[in-house]
Write a protein that holds these residues in place. Structure first.
Motif, PDB file in Angstrom:
ATOM      1  N   ASN A  20       0.854  -1.186   0.000  1.00  0.00           N
ATOM      2  CA  ASN A  20       0.000   0.000   0.000  1.00  0.00           C
ATOM      3  C   ASN A  20       0.896   1.244   0.000  1.00  0.00           C
ATOM      4  N   PRO A  21       0.842   2.059  -1.066  1.00  0.00           N
ATOM      5  CA  PRO A  21       1.792   3.171  -1.177  1.00  0.00           C
ATOM      6  C   PRO A  21       1.416   4.397  -0.345  1.00  0.00           C
ATOM      7  N   VAL A  22       0.261   4.397   0.289  1.00  0.00           N
ATOM      8  CA  VAL A  22      -0.189   5.594   1.028  1.00  0.00           C
ATOM      9  C   VAL A  22      -0.403   5.251   2.504  1.00  0.00           C
ATOM     10  N   ASP A  23      -0.489   6.310   3.325  1.00  0.00           N
ATOM     11  CA  ASP A  23      -0.720   6.112   4.756  1.00  0.00           C
ATOM     12  C   ASP A  23      -2.161   5.729   5.067  1.00  0.00           C
ATOM     13  N   LEU A  24      -3.036   5.963   4.105  1.00  0.00           N
ATOM     14  CA  LEU A  24      -4.451   5.699   4.317  1.00  0.00           C
ATOM     15  C   LEU A  24      -4.718   4.201   4.266  1.00  0.00           C
ATOM     16  N   ALA A  25      -5.380   3.674   5.298  1.00  0.00           N
ATOM     17  CA  ALA A  25      -5.748   2.259   5.311  1.00  0.00           C
ATOM     18  C   ALA A  25      -6.785   1.991   4.220  1.00  0.00           C
ATOM     19  N   LEU A  26      -6.677   0.835   3.604  1.00  0.00           N
ATOM     20  CA  LEU A  26      -7.609   0.447   2.552  1.00  0.00           C
ATOM     21  C   LEU A  26      -8.607  -0.565   3.110  1.00  0.00           C
ATOM     22  N   PRO A  27      -9.898  -0.374   2.862  1.00  0.00           N
ATOM     23  CA  PRO A  27     -10.890  -1.310   3.374  1.00  0.00           C
ATOM     24  C   PRO A  27     -10.903  -2.605   2.572  1.00  0.00           C
ATOM     25  N   ALA A  28     -11.710  -3.550   3.011  1.00  0.00           N
ATOM     26  CA  ALA A  28     -11.819  -4.851   2.344  1.00  0.00           C
ATOM     27  C   ALA A  28     -12.512  -4.692   0.990  1.00  0.00           C
ATOM     28  N   ASP A  29     -12.155  -5.607   0.089  1.00  0.00           N
ATOM     29  CA  ASP A  29     -12.834  -5.799  -1.196  1.00  0.00           C
ATOM     30  C   ASP A  29     -12.824  -4.555  -2.090  1.00  0.00           C
ATOM     31  N   ILE A  30     -11.637  -3.937  -2.224  1.00  0.00           N
ATOM     32  CA  ILE A  30     -11.501  -2.806  -3.151  1.00  0.00           C
ATOM     33  C   ILE A  30     -10.362  -3.041  -4.147  1.00  0.00           C
ATOM     34  N   MET A  31      -9.700  -4.212  -4.073  1.00  0.00           N
ATOM     35  CA  MET A  31      -8.568  -4.518  -4.948  1.00  0.00           C
ATOM     36  C   MET A  31      -8.983  -5.499  -6.043  1.00  0.00           C
ATOM     37  N   THR A  32      -8.634  -5.187  -7.296  1.00  0.00           N
ATOM     38  CA  THR A  32      -8.895  -6.089  -8.422  1.00  0.00           C
ATOM     39  C   THR A  32      -7.577  -6.358  -9.151  1.00  0.00           C
ATOM     40  N   PRO A  33      -7.052  -7.585  -9.107  1.00  0.00           N
ATOM     41  CA  PRO A  33      -5.793  -7.885  -9.791  1.00  0.00           C
ATOM     42  C   PRO A  33      -6.036  -8.382 -11.220  1.00  0.00           C
TER      43      PRO A  33
END
Length: 452
Positions: free
Chosen positions: A102-115
């Protein structure tokens, strides 16, 4: 049994060929796409090997950080490690340790990544298979490592041999507040091979054929036998048959440069009821032809004051007919794809020859053409069925489920036997696998059936 003799082929200017029946069966109007029944997935695949490879990942510009040079750990698995040419193989690209985080300090929530990514195919065939994964992930803390993910895709086997699968470039797309991409490329392509599969040719129909210049003769007569479509310049055995057993009438020779031959077999054994020809040391239905019916006329002198009474049964023909020549397959939806399914028109086979030879009904199909181009013939699969009319000497067997293709496959057959023949009805359920985003319209191919 007498030992085999070897006699030079007596070439005739025009060898008679057995009849062959063909019928064109059009598969038409697949609305919205093409389709084909996928080959059944094998329950087990050979184990894949996890591999590490240097990767360069470029964070989104908003992160304000330079590219990341790291190591990715991944492996490739398949649903079918021993496919045949024309089969569709599902590949899974599993990244167990991404090089990026994760390149930013902001936490990422579940189910927002698509590879998404590529699997590199090498060896017997080359390709770059697109793979995608679901939009699914656990929460990722700020500057935390990206979690493992998995992507899948498919490719069609086009050549026999060893096919290697290696992980390729991949991209991690995040959809949170804004749409961001983190592309990761293989630093020194190709990455190590993670999975190797072995593909084999799909066997086509045996088109070897045999014909006799005459169907009977006295003991010691020679019968002229002609063969076509054998392997060129290969040793051929020509031998008499009594049911499934070989008789003493036998000779060997070599086929010509075109795979044909004309030979004269001396028939002495009164038990001979048919003649076969085959390649190799022993009979094989895959590399043989016949039996062609032959009768040895018993010329034993009659006792004094006796009369020999003879009644003749006239042999008929091997024929086929079909209930129509057009098949409308079901439609599929653009964007979804799937199987365009239907049933072949029923084929009726009548074998009234009265000899020992069985028959084989084979089919091969052209590519399907339409507004979006072509769909490979190997995408058409069938599940054959065959019914024997009561009282028939032979019993028909349905061909195997699977791809039809341009090389062809067996729809139904009956075995050779001491007595054969009868009436049979042949059907098949067919399915064409339509890719999800095939251009809408009608796609048609022609299925040709051949009875030998």
């Amino acid at each position: 049994m007498a030992s085999a003799t070897r006699e030079p082929s007596a070439r005739r200017p025009a060898a008679r060929r057995p009849r062959r029946w063909t019928a064109a069966l059009g598969a038409v109007a697949l609305v919205a796409a093409t389709a084909a029944l996928a080959a059944p997935a094998h329950a087990m695949a050979t184990a894949s090997t996890p591999v590490d490879f240097a990767t360069r990942c470029v964070p989104p510009p908003i992160a304000g950080i330079p590219p990341i040079n790291g190591t990715t750990t991944a492996k490739i698995t398949v649903d079918n490690a021993a496919p045949r040419v024309g089969d569709t193989v599902t590949v899974t690209y599993q990244v167990t340790k991404p090089a990026a985080s994760n390149p930013v300090d902001l936490a990422l929530p579940a189910d927002i990544m698509t590879p998404t990514g590529k699997v590199v195919v090498g060896g017997a065939q080359t390709a770059a298979v697109t793979v995608t994964g679901p939009k699914k992930n656990p929460p990722v803390p700020g500057k935390g490592e990206f979690p493992a993910f998995s992507m899948t895709g498919t490719f069609t086997v086009t050549a026999p041999g060893s096919i290697t699968l290696s992980p390729g470039d991949y991209n991690i797309h995040t959809s949170y507040i804004m749409e961001l991409d983190t592309p990761c490329t293989v630093s020194s392509p190709p990455a190590p091979v993670s999975q190797t599969i072995i593909a084999t040719d799909r066997p086509g129909a045996n088109e070897r054929a045999l014909s006799l210049a005459t169907a009977s003769g006295k003991p010691g007569d020679r019968v002229t036998v002609s063969g076509t479509k054998f392997t060129p310049l290969t040793d051929i055995t020509l031998v008499g048959r009594a049911g499934a057993a070989e008789t003493a009438d036998k000779m060997t020779f070599t086929s010509d440069a075109d795979g044909g031959f004309t030979a004269r077999l001396k028939v002495n054994d009164k038990a001979t009821t048919g003649i076969v020809a085959y390649e190799g040391a022993s009979w094989s239905a895959a590399k043989g032809a016949g039996p062609a019916a032959y009768t040895v006329v018993d010329d034993t002198p009659l006792p004094r004051n006796s009369q020999k009474l003879t009644a003749s049964v006239t042999a008929g023909t091997l024929s086929m007919s079909q209930a129509g020549d057009a098949v409308q397959l079901s439609s599929v939806d653009y964007g979804s794809g799937g199987g365009a399914n239907g049933d072949l028109r029923t084929v009726t086979v009548k074998d009234y020859r009265g000899g020992p030879a069985g028959w084989s009904l084979t089919g091969k199909v052209t590519d399907f053409t339409g507004p979006g181009g072509t769909i490979d013939a190997g995408k058409l699969h069938w599940a054959p069925a065959c019914t024997t009319k009561p009282g028939s000497p032979s019993t028909c067997a349905a061909g195997s489920k699977g791809s039809v293709g341009s090389a062809g496959a067996t729809l139904a057959s009956t075995p050779n036997g001491a007595v054969s023949g009868g009436e049979f009805t042949v059907d098949a359920w067919v399915s064409l696998k339509v890719p999800a985003f095939t251009t809408p319209g009608a796609y048609s191919g022609v299925l040709t059936l051949t009875l030998t």
